[in-house]
Write a protein that holds these residues in place. Structure first.
Motif, PDB file in Angstrom:
ATOM      1  N   GLU A   1      41.351  27.749  35.390  1.00 40.38           N
ATOM      2  CA  GLU A   1      42.964  27.051  35.288  1.00 40.38           C
ATOM      3  C   GLU A   1      44.119  28.021  34.804  1.00 40.38           C
ATOM      4  O   GLU A   1      44.847  28.624  34.903  1.00 40.38           O
ATOM      5  CB  GLU A   1      42.975  25.666  36.162  1.00 40.38           C
ATOM      6  CG  GLU A   1      44.472  25.361  36.144  1.00 40.38           C
ATOM      7  CD  GLU A   1      45.347  25.723  37.259  1.00 40.38           C
ATOM      8  OE1 GLU A   1      46.327  25.244  37.857  1.00 40.38           O
ATOM      9  OE2 GLU A   1      44.273  25.671  38.926  1.00 40.38           O
ATOM     10  N   ILE A   2      43.367  27.340  33.508  1.00 41.04           N
ATOM     11  CA  ILE A   2      43.778  28.674  31.736  1.00 41.04           C
ATOM     12  C   ILE A   2      44.474  29.762  32.136  1.00 41.04           C
ATOM     13  O   ILE A   2      44.959  30.442  31.805  1.00 41.04           O
ATOM     14  CB  ILE A   2      42.866  27.684  30.787  1.00 41.04           C
ATOM     15  CG1 ILE A   2      42.930  26.153  30.951  1.00 41.04           C
ATOM     16  CG2 ILE A   2      43.320  28.610  29.234  1.00 41.04           C
ATOM     17  CD1 ILE A   2      41.984  26.159  29.772  1.00 41.04           C
ATOM     18  N   GLY A   3      42.657  30.425  32.884  1.00 40.30           N
ATOM     19  CA  GLY A   3      43.276  31.653  32.535  1.00 40.30           C
ATOM     20  C   GLY A   3      44.335  32.339  33.253  1.00 40.30           C
ATOM     21  O   GLY A   3      44.996  33.118  33.429  1.00 40.30           O
ATOM     22  N   GLN A   4      44.662  31.690  34.751  1.00 35.83           N
ATOM     23  CA  GLN A   4      46.448  31.938  35.205  1.00 35.83           C
ATOM     24  C   GLN A   4      47.151  31.512  34.351  1.00 35.83           C
ATOM     25  O   GLN A   4      48.959  32.293  35.187  1.00 35.83           O
ATOM     26  CB  GLN A   4      45.970  31.379  36.638  1.00 35.83           C
ATOM     27  CG  GLN A   4      44.478  31.272  37.592  1.00 35.83           C
ATOM     28  CD  GLN A   4      44.991  30.346  38.369  1.00 35.83           C
ATOM     29  OE1 GLN A   4      45.174  30.843  39.746  1.00 35.83           O
ATOM     30  NE2 GLN A   4      43.537  29.881  38.377  1.00 35.83           N
ATOM     31  N   HIS A   5      47.865  31.470  33.709  1.00 31.91           N
ATOM     32  CA  HIS A   5      49.217  30.538  33.524  1.00 31.91           C
ATOM     33  C   HIS A   5      48.979  31.868  31.609  1.00 31.91           C
ATOM     34  O   HIS A   5      48.364  31.809  30.774  1.00 31.91           O
ATOM     35  CB  HIS A   5      48.824  29.133  32.128  1.00 31.91           C
ATOM     36  CG  HIS A   5      49.618  28.643  32.103  1.00 31.91           C
ATOM     37  ND1 HIS A   5      51.101  29.425  31.033  1.00 31.91           N
ATOM     38  CD2 HIS A   5      50.647  27.717  32.317  1.00 31.91           C
ATOM     39  CE1 HIS A   5      52.096  28.433  31.310  1.00 31.91           C
ATOM     40  NE2 HIS A   5      51.979  27.136  32.069  1.00 31.91           N
TER      41      HIS A   5
ATOM     42  N   ALA B   1      31.652  30.319  31.168  1.00 31.40           N
ATOM     43  CA  ALA B   1      33.334  30.019  30.891  1.00 31.40           C
ATOM     44  C   ALA B   1      34.437  30.795  30.720  1.00 31.40           C
ATOM     45  O   ALA B   1      35.506  31.268  31.163  1.00 31.40           O
ATOM     46  CB  ALA B   1      32.454  29.227  29.817  1.00 31.40           C
ATOM     47  N   TRP B   2      33.265  32.109  29.827  1.00 39.29           N
ATOM     48  CA  TRP B   2      34.462  32.870  29.401  1.00 39.29           C
ATOM     49  C   TRP B   2      34.973  33.965  30.677  1.00 39.29           C
ATOM     50  O   TRP B   2      35.808  34.418  30.715  1.00 39.29           O
ATOM     51  CB  TRP B   2      34.096  34.215  28.126  1.00 39.29           C
ATOM     52  CG  TRP B   2      35.031  35.187  28.289  1.00 39.29           C
ATOM     53  CD1 TRP B   2      35.149  35.451  27.451  1.00 39.29           C
ATOM     54  CD2 TRP B   2      34.074  36.548  28.504  1.00 39.29           C
ATOM     55  NE1 TRP B   2      36.070  36.875  27.953  1.00 39.29           N
ATOM     56  CE2 TRP B   2      35.007  37.492  28.757  1.00 39.29           C
ATOM     57  CE3 TRP B   2      33.209  36.993  28.822  1.00 39.29           C
ATOM     58  CZ2 TRP B   2      35.221  38.504  28.028  1.00 39.29           C
ATOM     59  CZ3 TRP B   2      33.097  38.604  29.415  1.00 39.29           C
ATOM     60  CH2 TRP B   2      34.064  39.731  29.280  1.00 39.29           C
ATOM     61  N   MET B   3      33.355  34.426  31.572  1.00 41.21           N
ATOM     62  CA  MET B   3      34.209  34.567  32.627  1.00 41.21           C
ATOM     63  C   MET B   3      35.398  34.148  33.251  1.00 41.21           C
ATOM     64  O   MET B   3      35.581  34.407  34.603  1.00 41.21           O
ATOM     65  CB  MET B   3      33.016  35.447  33.688  1.00 41.21           C
ATOM     66  CG  MET B   3      31.825  36.313  32.648  1.00 41.21           C
ATOM     67  SD  MET B   3      31.825  37.901  33.285  1.00 41.21           S
ATOM     68  CE  MET B   3      31.964  38.694  34.813  1.00 41.21           C
ATOM     69  N   GLN B   4      35.349  32.767  33.753  1.00 38.24           N
ATOM     70  CA  GLN B   4      35.718  32.114  34.165  1.00 38.24           C
ATOM     71  C   GLN B   4      36.759  31.661  34.223  1.00 38.24           C
ATOM     72  O   GLN B   4      38.518  32.155  34.497  1.00 38.24           O
ATOM     73  CB  GLN B   4      35.408  30.491  34.471  1.00 38.24           C
ATOM     74  CG  GLN B   4      34.293  30.084  35.286  1.00 38.24           C
ATOM     75  CD  GLN B   4      34.542  30.461  36.676  1.00 38.24           C
ATOM     76  OE1 GLN B   4      34.343  30.694  37.753  1.00 38.24           O
ATOM     77  NE2 GLN B   4      35.426  29.318  37.385  1.00 38.24           N
ATOM     78  N   PHE B   5      37.173  32.025  32.865  1.00 43.22           N
ATOM     79  CA  PHE B   5      38.757  32.166  32.267  1.00 43.22           C
ATOM     80  C   PHE B   5      39.267  33.845  32.268  1.00 43.22           C
ATOM     81  O   PHE B   5      40.454  34.551  33.045  1.00 43.22           O
ATOM     82  CB  PHE B   5      38.382  32.623  30.617  1.00 43.22           C
ATOM     83  CG  PHE B   5      39.659  32.945  29.942  1.00 43.22           C
ATOM     84  CD1 PHE B   5      41.272  32.124  30.129  1.00 43.22           C
ATOM     85  CD2 PHE B   5      40.197  34.143  29.365  1.00 43.22           C
ATOM     86  CE1 PHE B   5      42.065  32.629  29.490  1.00 43.22           C
ATOM     87  CE2 PHE B   5      41.512  34.080  28.752  1.00 43.22           C
ATOM     88  CZ  PHE B   5      42.212  33.337  28.141  1.00 43.22           C
ATOM     89  N   MET B   6      38.421  34.725  32.228  1.00 41.37           N
ATOM     90  CA  MET B   6      38.581  36.031  32.845  1.00 41.37           C
ATOM     91  C   MET B   6      39.162  35.972  34.187  1.00 41.37           C
ATOM     92  O   MET B   6      40.196  36.844  34.574  1.00 41.37           O
ATOM     93  CB  MET B   6      37.691  37.525  32.207  1.00 41.37           C
ATOM     94  CG  MET B   6      36.825  38.027  31.619  1.00 41.37           C
ATOM     95  SD  MET B   6      38.958  37.958  30.198  1.00 41.37           S
ATOM     96  CE  MET B   6      39.094  39.547  31.111  1.00 41.37           C
ATOM     97  N   THR B   7      38.537  35.483  35.266  1.00 40.05           N
ATOM     98  CA  THR B   7      38.533  35.076  36.752  1.00 40.05           C
ATOM     99  C   THR B   7      40.262  34.840  36.940  1.00 40.05           C
ATOM    100  O   THR B   7      41.013  35.657  37.758  1.00 40.05           O
ATOM    101  CB  THR B   7      38.033  34.403  37.176  1.00 40.05           C
ATOM    102  OG1 THR B   7      36.138  35.137  37.680  1.00 40.05           O
ATOM    103  CG2 THR B   7      38.632  34.912  39.097  1.00 40.05           C
TER     104      THR B   7
ATOM    105  N   LEU C   1      43.598  36.568  39.182  1.00 38.45           N
ATOM    106  CA  LEU C   1      44.471  35.724  39.249  1.00 38.45           C
ATOM    107  C   LEU C   1      45.673  36.108  38.724  1.00 38.45           C
ATOM    108  O   LEU C   1      46.684  36.030  40.133  1.00 38.45           O
ATOM    109  CB  LEU C   1      43.382  34.919  39.464  1.00 38.45           C
ATOM    110  CG  LEU C   1      42.671  34.574  40.529  1.00 38.45           C
ATOM    111  CD1 LEU C   1      41.768  32.962  40.514  1.00 38.45           C
ATOM    112  CD2 LEU C   1      42.558  34.776  41.890  1.00 38.45           C
ATOM    113  N   LYS C   2      45.857  36.052  37.301  1.00 37.23           N
ATOM    114  CA  LYS C   2      47.466  35.929  37.536  1.00 37.23           C
ATOM    115  C   LYS C   2      48.048  37.548  37.335  1.00 37.23           C
ATOM    116  O   LYS C   2      48.951  37.483  37.677  1.00 37.23           O
ATOM    117  CB  LYS C   2      47.101  35.524  35.359  1.00 37.23           C
ATOM    118  CG  LYS C   2      49.041  35.515  35.201  1.00 37.23           C
ATOM    119  CD  LYS C   2      48.440  35.220  33.089  1.00 37.23           C
ATOM    120  CE  LYS C   2      47.624  35.956  33.147  1.00 37.23           C
ATOM    121  NZ  LYS C   2      47.851  34.979  32.053  1.00 37.23           N
TER     122      LYS C   2
END
Length: 328
Positions: free
Chosen positions: A278-282, A311-317, A321-322
């Protein structure tokens, strides 16, 4: 701001294939190999001498890179390939052998350098202990003094202990930033607090400076994703850019044996992964760090290091998405 202390990473992988990369170790490029501005720049801050508890967190940037070979760029859950994102590794900040203050100054100068020379690029610092966060945020503020910076902190602790007593240690970064007027307490949201790990004087300081404390119990009751969305929306309405700091001690001790200050009752790895997606999309999240992971405390299977890379890969995902949203 024209000075940096970056050296090539202790560990990096060769790019042997000219095909589209399928794994992280062939996907991340050295910064000096990329001609255009990358989407994200990684850099390491390998210091743990400033940790209150005994920590080998200075080892994490190297172990983080070594673990890349075990991760593909394709995220099956989201049906998305991260390979189109340009990710650059700038290396590690050179630490002084004994001088903590000098090492902190180098992290600050390097953070300022990267933000100045790559103004539209996301930055991701891999710690190191949590003292590095104060250095990075001060460096960013040097470059954009007119902008306000909000902090979204995922942490079991407030990190507002008094640097007059402890020095600029890993328990003090948020207080350093507030007392130094780099940020305002009302622009800090801490999600993940729980249990018996913050003494009352620290709670009193947080309340005095209007730090927004969201306990893990509250966040779970409301829903973690909803809590994160509301927190990001709240900060976005008040500040110019958001800095996210992920203290890996936010994880439950059973999920993170390689974290010196991990505790019972913390987040599960899945909860952290969902939050970071979620954070990576903002769009207002411009900077992130991952701190306080000690590979030397892991077992032979390196479960905490693997969790940190995931965890870092999730942020990158989330970032990918963004990108998809803005291009459609």
């Amino acid at each position: 701001m024209n000075q940096h202390w970056l050296q090539p990473p202790e560990w990096s992988w060769n790019h042997l294939s000219k095909e589209e990369p399928t794994h992280v170790h062939h996907w991340v490029q050295q910064l000096n190999e990329i001609e255009k501005y990358p989407d994200l720049i990684l850099y390491g801050a390998p210091i743990s001498r400033s940790s209150i508890s005994v920590s080998g967190a200075s080892l994490y940037p190297g172990e983080f890179r070594r673990m890349w070979k075990g991760f593909a760029t394709y995220n099956l859950d989201e049906d998305i390939d991260l390979a189109p994102l340009q990710v650059a590794d700038a290396g590690d900040v050179v630490m002084h052998t004994t001088d903590i203050l000098l090492s902190h100054q180098r992290i600050q100068e390097t953070s300022a350098y990267l933000v100045k020379h790559y103004p539209n690029t996301l930055t991701c610092m891999i710690g190191g202990d949590h003292s590095t966060t104060a250095c990075a945020v001060r460096g960013i503020k040097e470059v954009v003094p007119q902008e306000s910076i909000g902090i979204l902190q995922l942490d079991t602790h407030l990190d507002v202990r008094d640097p007059e007593e402890l020095g600029p240690a890993n328990g003090t970064p948020i207080r350093q930033l507030i007392d130094g007027s780099t940020i305002q307490g009302k622009d800090v949201i801490n999600i993940g607090l729980h249990g018996y790990y913050n003494a009352k004087p620290l709670i009193d300081y947080a309340k005095k400076h209007s730090i927004q404390m969201v306990t893990l119990k509250q966040a779970r009751k409301q829903g973690l994703i909803c809590t994160i969305q509301e927190s990001l929306q709240h900060l976005s309405a008040k500040v110019d850019r958001i800095y996210v700091t992920v203290d890996m001690d936010v994880l439950d001790i059973s999920n993170a044996p390689g974290v010196p200050a991990s505790t019972p009752g913390g987040m599960t790895a899945i909860e952290l992964f969902d939050i970071l997606l979620e954070i990576g999309q903002h769009p207002d999240v411009r900077h992130i760090d991952f701190v306080c992971l000690d590979p030397s405390k892991d077992s032979a299977v390196a479960e905490t290091v693997k969790t940190g890379v995931y965890a870092w890969m999730q942020f990158m995902t989330g970032c990918m998405l963004k990108t998809r949203k803005t291009s459609t």
